[in-house]
Design an enzyme around this catalytic site. Structure first.
Site, PDB file in Angstrom:
ATOM      1  N   CYS A   1      -4.593   2.548  -3.982  1.00 49.05           N
ATOM      2  CA  CYS A   1      -3.366   2.966  -3.272  1.00 49.05           C
ATOM      3  C   CYS A   1      -2.258   1.938  -3.459  1.00 49.05           C
ATOM      4  O   CYS A   1      -1.499   1.634  -2.520  1.00 49.05           O
ATOM      5  CB  CYS A   1      -3.621   3.175  -1.779  1.00 49.05           C
ATOM      6  SG  CYS A   1      -4.687   4.553  -1.454  1.00 49.05           S
TER       7      CYS A   1
ATOM      8  N   HIS B   1       0.869  -1.176   0.000  1.00 50.42           N
ATOM      9  CA  HIS B   1       0.000   0.000   0.000  1.00 50.42           C
ATOM     10  C   HIS B   1       0.907   1.228   0.000  1.00 50.42           C
ATOM     11  O   HIS B   1       2.016   1.185   0.538  1.00 50.42           O
ATOM     12  CB  HIS B   1      -0.836  -0.047   1.283  1.00 50.42           C
ATOM     13  CG  HIS B   1      -1.910   0.984   1.376  1.00 50.42           C
ATOM     14  ND1 HIS B   1      -1.662   2.275   1.764  1.00 50.42           N
ATOM     15  CD2 HIS B   1      -3.243   0.913   1.145  1.00 50.42           C
ATOM     16  CE1 HIS B   1      -2.793   2.954   1.776  1.00 50.42           C
ATOM     17  NE2 HIS B   1      -3.773   2.150   1.401  1.00 50.42           N
TER      18      HIS B   1
ATOM     19  N   ASP C   1       3.020  -4.986   7.743  1.00 49.66           N
ATOM     20  CA  ASP C   1       1.853  -4.121   7.588  1.00 49.66           C
ATOM     21  C   ASP C   1       0.626  -5.035   7.700  1.00 49.66           C
ATOM     22  O   ASP C   1       0.244  -5.710   6.746  1.00 49.66           O
ATOM     23  CB  ASP C   1       1.900  -3.418   6.223  1.00 49.66           C
ATOM     24  CG  ASP C   1       0.607  -2.641   5.957  1.00 49.66           C
ATOM     25  OD1 ASP C   1      -0.289  -2.652   6.816  1.00 49.66           O
ATOM     26  OD2 ASP C   1       0.504  -2.033   4.875  1.00 49.66           O
TER      27      ASP C   1
ATOM     28  N   GLN D   1      -4.612  -5.212   6.574  1.00 47.64           N
ATOM     29  CA  GLN D   1      -5.638  -6.136   6.069  1.00 47.64           C
ATOM     30  C   GLN D   1      -5.641  -7.437   6.880  1.00 47.64           C
ATOM     31  O   GLN D   1      -6.696  -7.992   7.177  1.00 47.64           O
ATOM     32  CB  GLN D   1      -5.396  -6.447   4.585  1.00 47.64           C
ATOM     33  CG  GLN D   1      -5.539  -5.246   3.661  1.00 47.64           C
ATOM     34  CD  GLN D   1      -6.958  -4.692   3.619  1.00 47.64           C
ATOM     35  OE1 GLN D   1      -7.945  -5.402   3.809  1.00 47.64           O
ATOM     36  NE2 GLN D   1      -7.065  -3.404   3.377  1.00 47.64           N
TER      37      GLN D   1
ATOM     38  N   LYS E   1     -10.530  -1.236  10.024  1.00 49.06           N
ATOM     39  CA  LYS E   1     -10.625  -2.385   9.116  1.00 49.06           C
ATOM     40  C   LYS E   1     -11.190  -3.604   9.858  1.00 49.06           C
ATOM     41  O   LYS E   1     -11.638  -4.543   9.233  1.00 49.06           O
ATOM     42  CB  LYS E   1      -9.251  -2.772   8.573  1.00 49.06           C
ATOM     43  CG  LYS E   1      -8.458  -1.626   8.004  1.00 49.06           C
ATOM     44  CD  LYS E   1      -8.599  -1.515   6.516  1.00 49.06           C
ATOM     45  CE  LYS E   1      -7.603  -0.508   5.991  1.00 49.06           C
ATOM     46  NZ  LYS E   1      -8.012   0.094   4.753  1.00 49.06           N
TER      47      LYS E   1
HETATM   48  N1  PMP Z   1      -1.780  -0.894   4.501  1.00 48.32           N
HETATM   49  C1  PMP Z   1      -2.754  -1.578   3.910  1.00 48.32           C
HETATM   50  C2  PMP Z   1      -2.469  -2.954   3.366  1.00 48.32           C
HETATM   51  C3  PMP Z   1      -4.021  -1.033   3.813  1.00 48.32           C
HETATM   52  O1  PMP Z   1      -4.992  -1.717   3.235  1.00 48.32           O
HETATM   53  C4  PMP Z   1      -4.256   0.258   4.328  1.00 48.32           C
HETATM   54  C5  PMP Z   1      -5.609   0.919   4.216  1.00 48.32           C
HETATM   55  N2  PMP Z   1      -6.236   0.723   2.990  1.00 48.32           N
HETATM   56  C6  PMP Z   1      -3.197   0.923   4.950  1.00 48.32           C
HETATM   57  C7  PMP Z   1      -1.978   0.325   5.029  1.00 48.32           C
HETATM   58  C8  PMP Z   1      -3.377   2.292   5.533  1.00 48.32           C
HETATM   59  O2  PMP Z   1      -4.320   2.252   6.558  1.00 48.32           O
HETATM   60  P1  PMP Z   1      -4.966   3.578   7.137  1.00 48.32           P
HETATM   61  O3  PMP Z   1      -5.457   4.349   5.958  1.00 48.32           O
HETATM   62  O4  PMP Z   1      -6.067   3.086   8.006  1.00 48.32           O
HETATM   63  O5  PMP Z   1      -3.900   4.282   7.885  1.00 48.32           O
END
Ligand code: PMP
Length: 547
Positions: A361, A121, A197, A200, A223
């Site tokens: 993203c 991401h 990370d 998910q 999430k």
């Molecule tokens: N890493 C991953 C794999 C994600 O899916 C996301 C959110 N889509 C993030 C990081 C960032 O999370 P947040 O926007 O809640 O800070």
């Protein structure tokens, strides 16, 4: 199996609101819905416990402090951390990764390396790029095949200089989750920090940081059915203790002098300022809620739906399926062979099926894989078989319509707007003359029965309007039709500027300002203005949706 999705879904009041009864929510990778217990906890905090923590010595402050520290203990249990001191509250995974990038990289030497993967991401790429620029560090990537990281070949990208390995526990674009045991094996014995990370991952599987063997793990509560605005950074106590703080301010200090300060111990040294207290209360409720569920059964239910979706989608002619059913946390990524992903998502939205379209993203992944944009359906445990039936039927219907539509290219007939001169429109003195000129512009938009299809309908226009978009090289082309002369006139104005432009050129247009400058915003009725804005939004989302 001890899990009934229908019963589970009843915990989530959003689905029982009148306007959401028909909703099929498949955008869970972006954020999950909230159970009543979480909503109540946020409200109850303000009703019964609202006070700032730590500093004050009164009853409410003690109560709020106990709530925060109680939630921290629950979070430690959730991740199987050795101690609550290892749990730092952040705004989310993004903030946790920024904290790590800042704090860990401040101790690195120029030339030291950070290893990432193409499936990260943006939150796990951009903070490292910023840190690399600040400290002359080198970014490297796990070997990939057509964009898909080959985590079992991670060792090939390690060197003597690798100091940080920050990898996804599950990709939000494809669902793909690496074999963490295999990664641990490849990293064993090396002097580096391994960050997972888990944004998910934590939503779908129980996370046990000690079993994984990583050094740090980040996740976001929203999430996994918690509120937005709160996330977790877990780190090994000894490592966190050795790290310099990230943000300075109240709460993270013991003593402040004019020229220096003593920082607080863990975990507070990484929590400057007032924490999002109501969100922490909601997180506590989400953790209790999850602890009371059979998480293995929830995951098994999601996997069953995921396998079924992949089977059914693989059999749909005219569809490209990008995700794989194996090692997948719950994501289906696809695109129509004909028509654009944005059109398909729009079509699904018309049927109240919430999916996401675009780059998710994860631009480096999509670019390396050669995809412009994908449609993503992402699962949570409250999704049911009937959600799948609705999705599969709607996608099949879209593909059939595309199939039976005019041959490829027939829809792609833009009007010639080159004779329309903005100066001439702007130079009309009175509003009546300008309106007449706009009507004349509308005549440049010829009838196009081939584009009058539901997936091309522009929502938000009072009168019906249809817009199609396609690419000619790097240029965006558009064709419009409407029964309304005013809408055609407004569309002609819009397309006279946007049609044939590159993404950068179109983004740079100040069309809302132009609309106002011409006096249109002032003189046209609200619903006509809304029509213009709806067309503008559709143009811009086509440009963004094309990658
Ligand atoms: N890493 C991953 C794999 C994600 O899916 C996301 C959110 N889509 C993030 C990081 C960032 O999370 P947040 O926007 O809640 O800070």
């Amino acid at each position: 199996m001890n899990f009934d999705p229908e019963t589970f879904k009843r915990y989530f009041p959003l689905f029982s609101q009148a306007e959401n009864r028909g909703l099929v929510y498949l955008d869970n990778a972006a954020t999950a819905q909230k159970p009543l217990a979480v909503i109540d906890a946020v409200r109850d905090f303000y009703l019964h416990s609202n006070a700032n923590t730590h500093r004050s010595s009164h009853r409410l402050a003690r109560r709020a402090t106990e709530m925060v520290e109680g939630t921290r203990r629950k979070a430690a249990d959730f991740l199987n951390a050795a101690s609550a001191r290892e749990v730092i509250f952040t705004r989310g995974a993004t903030e946790a990764l920024n904290l790590l990038a800042y704090s860990l990289c401040s101790r690195l030497q120029p030339g030291d390396e950070i290893l990432l993967s193409t499936a990260e991401h943006h939150a796990n790429i951009v903070p490292w790029q910023m840190a690399a620029q600040r400290g002359d560090l080198v970014l490297r990537y796990v070997p990939d095949t057509a964009g898909i990281p080959q985590f079992d070949r991670l060792e090939e990208s390690l060197s003597e200089r690798t100091r940080i390995v920050s990898l996804t526990g599950g990709s939000n674009a494809l669902g793909l989750c690496p074999d963490l045991e295999n990664i641990a094996r490849q990293l064993r014995g090396r002097a580096l920090f391994w960050i997972v990370d888990g944004a998910q991952l934590a939503a779908h599987e129980t996370v046990d940081v000690r079993r994984i063997g990583c050094d740090f793990l980040v996740c976001s509560a929203h999430k996994f059915y918690g509120p937005s605005g709160i996330g977790l950074l877990w780190g090994r106590e000894g490592l966190l203790e050795a790290m310099p703080p990230w943000q300075g301010g109240g709460e993270m200090i013991v003593e402040v002098d004019l020229y220096s300060s003593n920082y607080a111990g863990l975990p507070h040294r990484f929590e400057a300022g007032t924490s999002p207290l109501a969100a922490i209360a909601g997180l506590g409720a989400a953790l209790d809620f999850l602890a009371a569920q059979d998480r293995a059964a929830m995951a098994a239910h999601e996997q069953k739906l995921l396998q079924q979706l992949h089977r059914e989608f693989a059999a749909l002619p005219g569809l490209r399926l990008y995700s794989q059913p194996q090692h997948n946390l719950g994501i289906l990524a696809f695109a129509p062979e004909r028509g654009s992903p944005a059109d398909l998502a729009h079509w699904l939205d018309e049927k109240d099926i919430a999916v996401r379209v675009g780059h998710h993203c994860a631009q480096p992944l999509l670019r390396a894989a050669g995809w412009t944009a994908t449609v993503r359906a992402s699962l949570a445990a409250y999704n049911t078989e009937s959600d799948l039936v609705a999705l599969v039927d709607a996608v099949r219907e879209f593909l059939t319509l595309e199939e039976s539509a005019a041959p490829v290219g027939a829809e792609r007939r833009a009007d010639d707007l080159s004779a329309l001169q903005l100066e001439r429109l702007a130079s009309q003195r009175s509003w009546q003359d300008r309106y007449r000129e706009l009507m004349r512009w509308g005549k440049a938009i010829g009838p196009k029965p081939e584009i009058r299809r539901p997936q091309n309908l522009v929502r938000g226009c009072e009168s019906e309007a249809w817009l199609v978009h396609w690419m000619e090289g790097a240029r965006h082309r558009f064709a419009l039709d409407s029964d309304s002369r005013v809408v055609k006139g407004l569309g002609a104005l819009l397309l006279s500027q946007a049609d044939g432009g590159t993404a950068a050129e179109i983004r740079a247009l100040e069309l809302e300002a132009l609309f106002a400058e011409l006096g249109l915003a002032r003189h046209l009725s609200q619903s006509r203005s809304n029509g213009f804005y709806a067309l503008l939004r559709q143009v811009m989302s086509s440009v963004e949706g094309a990658g």
